[in-house]
Scaffold this motif. Structure first.
Motif, PDB file in Angstrom:
ATOM      1  N   HIS A 177      -7.203  44.244  31.676  1.00  0.00           N
ATOM      2  CA  HIS A 177      -7.970  44.614  30.488  1.00  0.00           C
ATOM      3  C   HIS A 177      -8.321  43.341  29.718  1.00  0.00           C
ATOM      4  CE1 HIS A 177      -7.109  49.049  30.635  1.00  0.00           C
ATOM      5  NE2 HIS A 177      -6.208  48.588  31.468  1.00  0.00           N
ATOM      6  N   GLU A 178      -9.571  42.931  29.848  1.00  0.00           N
ATOM      7  CA  GLU A 178     -10.004  41.696  29.202  1.00  0.00           C
ATOM      8  C   GLU A 178     -10.172  41.906  27.706  1.00  0.00           C
ATOM      9  OE1 GLU A 178     -13.600  38.361  29.458  1.00  0.00           O
ATOM     10  OE2 GLU A 178     -13.486  39.992  30.935  1.00  0.00           O
ATOM     11  N   GLY A 179      -9.785  40.875  26.935  1.00  0.00           N
ATOM     12  CA  GLY A 179      -9.988  40.881  25.495  1.00  0.00           C
ATOM     13  C   GLY A 179     -10.687  39.612  25.068  1.00  0.00           C
ATOM     14  N   TYR A 180     -11.353  39.674  23.939  1.00  0.00           N
ATOM     15  CA  TYR A 180     -12.111  38.526  23.445  1.00  0.00           C
ATOM     16  C   TYR A 180     -11.845  38.330  21.959  1.00  0.00           C
ATOM     17  CZ  TYR A 180     -16.252  36.319  21.310  1.00  0.00           C
ATOM     18  OH  TYR A 180     -17.090  35.544  20.552  1.00  0.00           O
ATOM     19  N   GLY A 181     -11.512  37.107  21.606  1.00  0.00           N
ATOM     20  CA  GLY A 181     -11.295  36.758  20.211  1.00  0.00           C
ATOM     21  C   GLY A 181     -11.362  35.251  20.066  1.00  0.00           C
TER      22      GLY A 181
ATOM     23  N   ILE B 150     -11.743  40.684  18.826  1.00  0.00           N
ATOM     24  CA  ILE B 150     -13.118  41.066  18.485  1.00  0.00           C
ATOM     25  C   ILE B 150     -13.605  42.193  19.388  1.00  0.00           C
ATOM     26  CG2 ILE B 150     -15.513  40.285  18.350  1.00  0.00           C
ATOM     27  CD1 ILE B 150     -14.463  37.479  17.760  1.00  0.00           C
ATOM     28  N   CYS B 151     -13.440  42.027  20.680  1.00  0.00           N
ATOM     29  CA  CYS B 151     -13.825  43.045  21.659  1.00  0.00           C
ATOM     30  C   CYS B 151     -12.721  43.162  22.698  1.00  0.00           C
ATOM     31  CB  CYS B 151     -15.121  42.675  22.382  1.00  0.00           C
ATOM     32  SG  CYS B 151     -16.613  42.716  21.381  1.00  0.00           S
ATOM     33  N   ALA B 152     -12.637  44.324  23.340  1.00  0.00           N
ATOM     34  CA  ALA B 152     -11.623  44.491  24.373  1.00  0.00           C
ATOM     35  C   ALA B 152     -11.931  45.690  25.243  1.00  0.00           C
ATOM     36  CB  ALA B 152     -10.238  44.650  23.754  1.00  0.00           C
ATOM     37  N   ASN B 153     -11.355  45.675  26.420  1.00  0.00           N
ATOM     38  CA  ASN B 153     -11.297  46.857  27.262  1.00  0.00           C
ATOM     39  C   ASN B 153      -9.998  47.571  26.890  1.00  0.00           C
ATOM     40  OD1 ASN B 153     -13.548  46.691  29.458  1.00  0.00           O
ATOM     41  ND2 ASN B 153     -12.776  44.602  29.211  1.00  0.00           N
TER      42      ASN B 153
ATOM     43  N   MET C 194     -16.497  42.180  28.435  1.00  0.00           N
ATOM     44  CA  MET C 194     -15.316  42.021  27.592  1.00  0.00           C
ATOM     45  C   MET C 194     -15.054  43.266  26.759  1.00  0.00           C
ATOM     46  SD  MET C 194     -16.844  39.048  25.170  1.00  0.00           S
ATOM     47  CE  MET C 194     -18.277  39.251  24.134  1.00  0.00           C
ATOM     48  N   GLY C 195     -15.720  44.369  27.114  1.00  0.00           N
ATOM     49  CA  GLY C 195     -15.406  45.648  26.498  1.00  0.00           C
ATOM     50  C   GLY C 195     -16.238  45.959  25.271  1.00  0.00           C
TER      51      GLY C 195
ATOM     52  N   TRP D 110     -21.132  41.592  26.743  1.00  0.00           N
ATOM     53  CA  TRP D 110     -21.055  40.680  27.885  1.00  0.00           C
ATOM     54  C   TRP D 110     -21.179  39.253  27.369  1.00  0.00           C
ATOM     55  CZ3 TRP D 110     -20.678  42.911  32.867  1.00  0.00           C
ATOM     56  CH2 TRP D 110     -20.815  44.311  32.877  1.00  0.00           C
ATOM     57  N   PHE D 111     -20.231  38.419  27.728  1.00  0.00           N
ATOM     58  CA  PHE D 111     -20.215  37.019  27.297  1.00  0.00           C
ATOM     59  C   PHE D 111     -21.211  36.223  28.135  1.00  0.00           C
ATOM     60  CE2 PHE D 111     -18.625  32.643  27.503  1.00  0.00           C
ATOM     61  CZ  PHE D 111     -18.360  32.374  26.182  1.00  0.00           C
ATOM     62  N   VAL D 112     -22.066  35.439  27.457  1.00  0.00           N
ATOM     63  CA  VAL D 112     -23.046  34.603  28.151  1.00  0.00           C
ATOM     64  C   VAL D 112     -22.599  33.145  28.159  1.00  0.00           C
ATOM     65  CG1 VAL D 112     -25.411  33.739  28.102  1.00  0.00           C
ATOM     66  CG2 VAL D 112     -24.951  36.160  27.633  1.00  0.00           C
ATOM     67  N   GLY D 113     -22.099  32.652  27.051  1.00  0.00           N
ATOM     68  CA  GLY D 113     -21.649  31.261  26.975  1.00  0.00           C
ATOM     69  C   GLY D 113     -21.582  30.800  25.538  1.00  0.00           C
ATOM     70  N   ARG D 114     -21.135  29.564  25.347  1.00  0.00           N
ATOM     71  CA  ARG D 114     -21.094  28.984  24.022  1.00  0.00           C
ATOM     72  C   ARG D 114     -22.502  28.620  23.570  1.00  0.00           C
ATOM     73  NH1 ARG D 114     -17.447  29.473  20.404  1.00  0.00           N
ATOM     74  NH2 ARG D 114     -18.136  27.516  19.476  1.00  0.00           N
ATOM     75  N   SER D 115     -22.754  28.800  22.292  1.00  0.00           N
ATOM     76  CA  SER D 115     -24.041  28.372  21.744  1.00  0.00           C
ATOM     77  C   SER D 115     -23.977  26.899  21.336  1.00  0.00           C
ATOM     78  CB  SER D 115     -24.428  29.230  20.544  1.00  0.00           C
ATOM     79  OG  SER D 115     -23.415  29.213  19.563  1.00  0.00           O
ATOM     80  N   ASP D 116     -22.773  26.354  21.278  1.00  0.00           N
ATOM     81  CA  ASP D 116     -22.619  24.925  21.025  1.00  0.00           C
ATOM     82  C   ASP D 116     -22.085  24.266  22.296  1.00  0.00           C
ATOM     83  OD1 ASP D 116     -19.918  25.545  21.126  1.00  0.00           O
ATOM     84  OD2 ASP D 116     -19.646  25.479  18.958  1.00  0.00           O
TER      85      ASP D 116
END
Length: 577
Positions: free
Chosen positions: A365-369, A376-379, A390-391, A464-470
């Motif tokens: 279960h992927e999570g994003y923060g 922030i987001c999660a499965n 990332m859910g 869906w994560f695309v990449g860093r904007s920086d």
């Protein structure tokens, strides 16, 4: 009331006074329903922030009370092993007693006052968790750091934070002593070691003689609790400040719906103690009265992980995608107790998820923060998993994809991942970049906090994560600013200038690559020898994990008309290969 939390299992239950009823419910019959839908989670869960809140007194001490009443299972609060047969098991009561003793050490022996900052650099040893809880009790602001920090890194952190106290071991102490005279704010040095060192107080001696009675300070929810140094695109690392509510309350959603914890669980997170993820795991675990499992593991070893998951009753496991990529290259063991796996720190490959499930029968279960946020987001448990996504957003935040003007984009369109902060800023977001109002203000675009990450939301509401904007590089879960590596390289006599970007890697996701313009004296040298020399130099000047694993020598770097290096052009070149 310290907190008001609504959870319907199956009907709404009001949980007041810092999870009091929640803790009672968990201690008796609470189980997480695997059939929860995402919409049910959003409707049934809300957190309200009280004026006063302290995680030590309002959560940990209440678990101690339930533990004494026999309403909780026998799992300890902390279970530490060193791999050589030594174990430490502390109940919530024992954690409370020992952390109060440490609180008295900080207040009495060190002379720290509420609000003073404490830099903590320790490996995965029990004392790290004791100091964390003790700082909650005293109102000191904790600043964790990894043992990979160099002398230069330590000097920067001590000077920038104006820390009054540093707590570390004999591995890091010599580096501290070499710069201590330049740190005017540093008043106390605590050594966690069996031996003694001139100019240092011995932590274990003081702990042994400290009284165990201590009155926890009363903290307001917005009072600072911790500061994490985080890398940025330009300049040195920023100080990211979190309050008592952002972490102490904000992790409730992490605990229940992503980690799927109850008081019967034993969770192991392999995170380094220098990263925010270590606090993510520990605080989330203790919210639910579960057990934090720790293996000392000085060096990450997949076989050690397999043996622990097979030998100990670990039910929930958290590790970065890099680790899972290593795991699936081996024949996995039988994990009899393991029932739930999570991943965070960087995107995880769908093929790795599939192979892990084939070998273990378990989803990841992927999570994003971020350092600046909680989840922030999660499965979430019970949700359909779309491999590679990332859910969906946590109920903690109102998450959107926005354009450069702050307008919300429709599904399928790429933009910046952002969190709504107006008209009301979420209390579970970082407070500020300490002493840097300009960088704090720069994170706001219109009504939103901009994460710095690019993403897409699909028609089903999955992100869906695309990449860093920086240009920040995330390698094996480590966040690396190009400026820091470029600054280290330019100090070497071989380097005229350099540009550092991310480069794809099958194990680490991405690694640091440096494009280097050499001085005339070094152009004729053996390229492999120069690469090795520059890599070793970076390891010495900055934290070793930041060194460029790839290097290319060029005659010139692409630049804008104003002379700025076009890192994006070099990065795109790498990722098109």
């Amino acid at each position: 009331a310290a907190m008001h939390f609504l959870l319907k299992v199956p009907s709404a239950i009001s949980l007041r006074a810092a999870l009091r009823k929640s803790l009672q419910l968990c201690s008796q019959s609470y189980t997480v329903s695997t059939s929860f839908s995402y919409e049910a989670i959003k409707q049934q869960c809300r957190l309200e922030v009280p004026e006063y809140f302290n995680f030590a007194s309002d959560v940990l001490d209440r678990w101690t009370k339930i533990e004494k009443e026999g309403k909780k299972n026998k799992n300890p609060a902390l279970w530490w092993v060193d791999g050589d047969g030594k174990e430490v098991k502390w109940s919530f009561e024992e954690l409370g007693v020992l952390s109060r003793k440490v609180a008295n050490v900080l207040s009495d022996a060190c002379g720290l006052q509420r609000g003073d900052r404490v830099l903590l650099i320790l490996p995965r040893i029990p004392e790290w968790w004791l100091v964390n809880v003790a700082c909650l009790r005293t109102g000191n602001v904790l600043i964790p750091g990894t043992q990979q920090l160099t002398v230069k890194d330590i000097l920067y952190r001590l000077q920038k934070s104006k820390a009054k106290c540093i707590i570390t071991d004999d591995f890091v102490a010599p580096a501290v002593d070499s710069v201590g005279a330049e740190c005017q704010s540093l008043k106390c040095k605590l050594l966690v070691s069996e031996g003694h060192r001139e100019g240092w107080l011995n932590f274990k001696d003081l702990l042994k003689n400290a009284p165990s009675n201590h009155q926890c300070v009363t903290t307001k929810h917005h009072d600072p609790m911790a500061i994490y140094f985080t890398s940025g695109t330009t300049g040195s690392p920023k100080m990211t400040e979190h309050s008592h509510s952002s972490y102490g309350i904000g992790f409730t959603v992490n605990a229940r719906y992503w980690l799927d914890l109850t008081h019967s669980d034993v969770i192991w997170s392999t995170s380094d103690t220098g990263w925010a993820k270590a606090s993510w795991a520990s605080i989330s675990t203790w919210i639910q009265g579960a057990c934090v499992f720790v293996h000392k593991m000085p060096q990450f070893n997949p076989i050690t992980v397999f043996e622990c998951l097979s030998r100990y009753p670990i039910t929930v496991f958290c590790s970065p995608p890099t680790a899972y990529r290593m795991f699936v290259q081996h024949k996995l063991y039988t994990f009899k107790s393991l029932r739930h796996c999570v991943s965070a720190g960087e995107p995880i490959n769908p093929d790795v998820m599939e192979e892990w499930k084939v070998q273990t029968g378990l989803d990841i279960h992927e999570g994003y923060g971020q350092t600046e946020t909680v989840l922030i987001c999660a499965n979430f448990k019970g949700m359909k998993i779309k491999p590679g996504s990332m859910g969906k957003p946590s109920p903690t935040y109102d998450v959107k994809i926005i354009d450069e003007n702050g307008n919300i984009l429709s599904p399928g369109k790429e933009g910046d991942i952002a969190i709504r902060v107006k008209p009301t800023r979420p209390p579970f977001l970082f407070t500020c970049y300490t002493d840097d109002p300009e960088k704090t203000a720069a994170t706001i675009r219109g009504d939103f906090y901009v994460t710095g990450d690019r993403g897409i939301m699909d028609e089903d509401g999955y992100y869906w994560f695309v990449g860093r904007s920086d240009d920040v590089i995330t390698s094996a879960g480590y966040r690396i600013g190009p400026f820091e590596v470029e600054s280290a390289l330019i100090e070497h006599p071989a380097v005229v200038e350099s540009a550092v970007v991310s480069s794809p890697d099958p194990i680490r996701g991405e690694v640091v690559k440096a494009f280097v313009v050499l001085t005339p004296e070094y152009v004729s040298h053996d390229p492999e020898e120069v690469i090795k020399e520059l890599q070793d130099h970076v390891k010495k000047v900055t934290a070793p994990y930041k060194y460029p694993r790839k290097m290319e020598f060029v005659q010139e770097l692409p630049k804008t008309v104003s002379g700025k290096i076009r890192r994006n052009e070099l990065r795109q070149k790498e990722w098109r290969k």
